[in-house]
Design a protein around this motif. Structure first.
Motif, mmCIF file in Angstrom:
data_model
loop_
_atom_site.group_PDB
_atom_site.id
_atom_site.type_symbol
_atom_site.label_atom_id
_atom_site.label_comp_id
_atom_site.label_asym_id
_atom_site.label_seq_id
_atom_site.Cartn_x
_atom_site.Cartn_y
_atom_site.Cartn_z
ATOM 1 N N PHE A 75 9.898 -6.887 6.101
ATOM 2 C CA PHE A 75 9.084 -5.955 5.941
ATOM 3 C C PHE A 75 7.920 -6.008 4.663
ATOM 4 O O PHE A 75 6.756 -5.885 4.867
ATOM 5 C CB PHE A 75 9.640 -4.510 5.289
ATOM 6 C CG PHE A 75 9.970 -3.593 6.645
ATOM 7 C CD1 PHE A 75 9.223 -2.809 7.003
ATOM 8 C CD2 PHE A 75 11.222 -3.582 6.841
ATOM 9 C CE1 PHE A 75 9.447 -2.001 8.238
ATOM 10 C CE2 PHE A 75 11.662 -2.597 8.002
ATOM 11 C CZ PHE A 75 10.728 -2.102 8.726
ATOM 12 N N LEU A 76 8.389 -6.966 3.761
ATOM 13 C CA LEU A 76 7.455 -7.466 2.796
ATOM 14 C C LEU A 76 6.417 -8.379 3.357
ATOM 15 O O LEU A 76 5.362 -8.042 2.957
ATOM 16 C CB LEU A 76 8.074 -8.000 1.536
ATOM 17 C CG LEU A 76 8.523 -7.172 0.418
ATOM 18 C CD1 LEU A 76 9.415 -7.803 -0.592
ATOM 19 C CD2 LEU A 76 7.333 -6.583 -0.310
ATOM 20 N N ALA A 77 6.843 -9.230 4.176
ATOM 21 C CA ALA A 77 6.063 -10.201 4.739
ATOM 22 C C ALA A 77 4.879 -9.565 5.565
ATOM 23 O O ALA A 77 3.576 -9.957 5.474
ATOM 24 C CB ALA A 77 6.751 -11.094 5.753
ATOM 25 N N VAL A 78 5.188 -8.569 6.424
ATOM 26 C CA VAL A 78 4.394 -7.847 7.378
ATOM 27 C C VAL A 78 3.349 -7.084 6.610
ATOM 28 O O VAL A 78 2.111 -6.895 6.709
ATOM 29 C CB VAL A 78 5.046 -6.826 8.209
ATOM 30 C CG1 VAL A 78 4.435 -5.563 8.891
ATOM 31 C CG2 VAL A 78 6.065 -7.666 9.214
ATOM 32 N N GLY A 79 3.726 -6.219 5.495
ATOM 33 C CA GLY A 79 3.033 -5.587 4.699
ATOM 34 C C GLY A 79 1.960 -6.455 3.734
ATOM 35 O O GLY A 79 0.746 -5.991 3.671
ATOM 36 N N LEU A 80 2.284 -7.542 3.303
ATOM 37 C CA LEU A 80 1.592 -8.497 2.560
ATOM 38 C C LEU A 80 0.492 -8.936 3.716
ATOM 39 O O LEU A 80 -0.876 -9.259 3.021
ATOM 40 C CB LEU A 80 2.311 -9.643 1.811
ATOM 41 C CG LEU A 80 2.975 -9.055 0.668
ATOM 42 C CD1 LEU A 80 3.795 -10.061 -0.022
ATOM 43 C CD2 LEU A 80 2.301 -8.610 -0.517
ATOM 44 N N LEU A 81 0.908 -9.493 4.897
ATOM 45 C CA LEU A 81 0.096 -9.817 5.917
ATOM 46 C C LEU A 81 -1.061 -8.986 6.185
ATOM 47 O O LEU A 81 -2.262 -9.197 6.567
ATOM 48 C CB LEU A 81 0.755 -10.470 7.080
ATOM 49 C CG LEU A 81 1.483 -11.620 6.837
ATOM 50 C CD1 LEU A 81 2.443 -11.997 8.149
ATOM 51 C CD2 LEU A 81 0.601 -12.882 6.638
ATOM 52 N N LEU A 82 -0.713 -7.677 6.370
ATOM 53 C CA LEU A 82 -1.572 -6.787 6.827
ATOM 54 C C LEU A 82 -2.696 -6.442 5.539
ATOM 55 O O LEU A 82 -3.711 -6.486 5.790
ATOM 56 C CB LEU A 82 -0.860 -5.221 6.883
ATOM 57 C CG LEU A 82 -0.373 -5.194 8.129
ATOM 58 C CD1 LEU A 82 0.598 -3.768 8.269
ATOM 59 C CD2 LEU A 82 -0.975 -5.420 9.365
ATOM 60 N N PHE A 83 -1.997 -6.574 4.238
ATOM 61 C CA PHE A 83 -3.157 -6.594 3.272
ATOM 62 C C PHE A 83 -3.966 -7.767 3.055
ATOM 63 O O PHE A 83 -5.144 -7.587 2.784
ATOM 64 C CB PHE A 83 -2.160 -6.351 1.904
ATOM 65 C CG PHE A 83 -1.879 -5.051 1.358
ATOM 66 C CD1 PHE A 83 -2.760 -3.738 1.384
ATOM 67 C CD2 PHE A 83 -0.685 -4.757 0.935
ATOM 68 C CE1 PHE A 83 -2.333 -2.688 1.186
ATOM 69 C CE2 PHE A 83 -0.239 -3.495 0.722
ATOM 70 C CZ PHE A 83 -0.985 -2.266 0.777
ATOM 71 N N ALA A 84 -3.598 -8.884 3.295
ATOM 72 C CA ALA A 84 -4.247 -10.102 3.540
ATOM 73 C C ALA A 84 -5.549 -10.088 4.666
ATOM 74 O O ALA A 84 -6.462 -10.298 4.514
ATOM 75 C CB ALA A 84 -3.584 -11.583 3.776
ATOM 76 N N GLY A 85 -5.034 -9.396 5.734
ATOM 77 C CA GLY A 85 -5.860 -9.183 6.583
ATOM 78 C C GLY A 85 -6.953 -8.000 6.415
ATOM 79 O O GLY A 85 -8.291 -8.279 6.875
ATOM 80 N N ILE A 86 -6.643 -7.066 5.680
ATOM 81 C CA ILE A 86 -7.588 -6.024 5.122
ATOM 82 C C ILE A 86 -8.599 -6.762 4.133
ATOM 83 O O ILE A 86 -9.880 -6.509 4.180
ATOM 84 C CB ILE A 86 -6.839 -4.896 4.416
ATOM 85 C CG1 ILE A 86 -6.136 -4.178 5.732
ATOM 86 C CG2 ILE A 86 -7.998 -3.999 3.563
ATOM 87 C CD1 ILE A 86 -5.268 -3.193 4.999
ATOM 88 N N LEU A 87 -8.014 -7.629 3.431
ATOM 89 C CA LEU A 87 -8.774 -8.240 2.320
ATOM 90 C C LEU A 87 -9.907 -9.247 2.979
ATOM 91 O O LEU A 87 -10.998 -9.463 2.516
ATOM 92 C CB LEU A 87 -7.933 -9.002 1.294
ATOM 93 C CG LEU A 87 -8.711 -9.674 0.284
ATOM 94 C CD1 LEU A 87 -9.332 -8.770 -0.640
ATOM 95 C CD2 LEU A 87 -7.702 -10.570 -0.572
ATOM 96 N N ALA A 88 -9.158 -9.884 3.834
ATOM 97 C CA ALA A 88 -10.244 -10.894 4.670
ATOM 98 C C ALA A 88 -11.079 -10.158 5.323
ATOM 99 O O ALA A 88 -12.314 -10.591 5.438
ATOM 100 C CB ALA A 88 -9.383 -11.710 5.777
ATOM 101 N N GLN A 89 -10.895 -8.925 6.164
ATOM 102 C CA GLN A 89 -11.977 -8.361 6.814
ATOM 103 C C GLN A 89 -13.250 -7.610 5.690
ATOM 104 O O GLN A 89 -14.260 -7.931 6.032
ATOM 105 C CB GLN A 89 -11.470 -7.182 7.292
ATOM 106 C CG GLN A 89 -12.379 -6.225 8.253
ATOM 107 C CD GLN A 89 -11.800 -5.172 8.996
ATOM 108 O OE1 GLN A 89 -10.645 -4.719 8.581
ATOM 109 N NE2 GLN A 89 -12.362 -4.521 9.669
#
Length: 102
Positions: A75-89
């Motif tokens: 769950f932490l990995a999924v959450g952090l990947l989603l935050f990374a995607g938001i930041l990249a966007q």
């Protein structure tokens, strides 16, 4: 009618659930550590992932703690990947828009 949660809300929820599962892992391990001794290094925390690491009498507690750790890390990995995607966007979106690629 129910609204679809934003990506930021999903990322926050995944990260929070991951942290809670890691805390559950530490609580489950506390039962073992109270008898076996407290960890002296961070590698001792990962010892719960090895079969029979604490002997057969602690095997059910060890398996429970390992499951909590695996789910929490996922769950932490999924959450952090989603935050990374938001930041990249947020960072790359204006660059692509200016270049006419978006």
């Amino acid at each position: 009618m129910m609204e679809i949660p934003t990506l930021r809300d999903v990322a926050s929820a995944c990260s929070l659930v991951g942290v809670l599962f890691v805390v559950r892992h530490l609580v489950a391990m506390r039962r073992i550590w109270a008898v076996d001794g407290w960890p002296r290094a961070i590698r001792d925390v990962w010892r719960a992932t090895r079969t029979d690491a604490y002997g057969p009498e602690f095997e059910p507690d060890r398996r429970h703690a390992a499951r909590q750790l695996y789910v929490g890390i996922t769950f932490l990995a999924v959450g952090l990947l989603l935050f990374a995607g938001i930041l990249a966007q947020a960072v790359l979106g204006p660059v692509f828009a200016q270049a006419g690629l978006a």
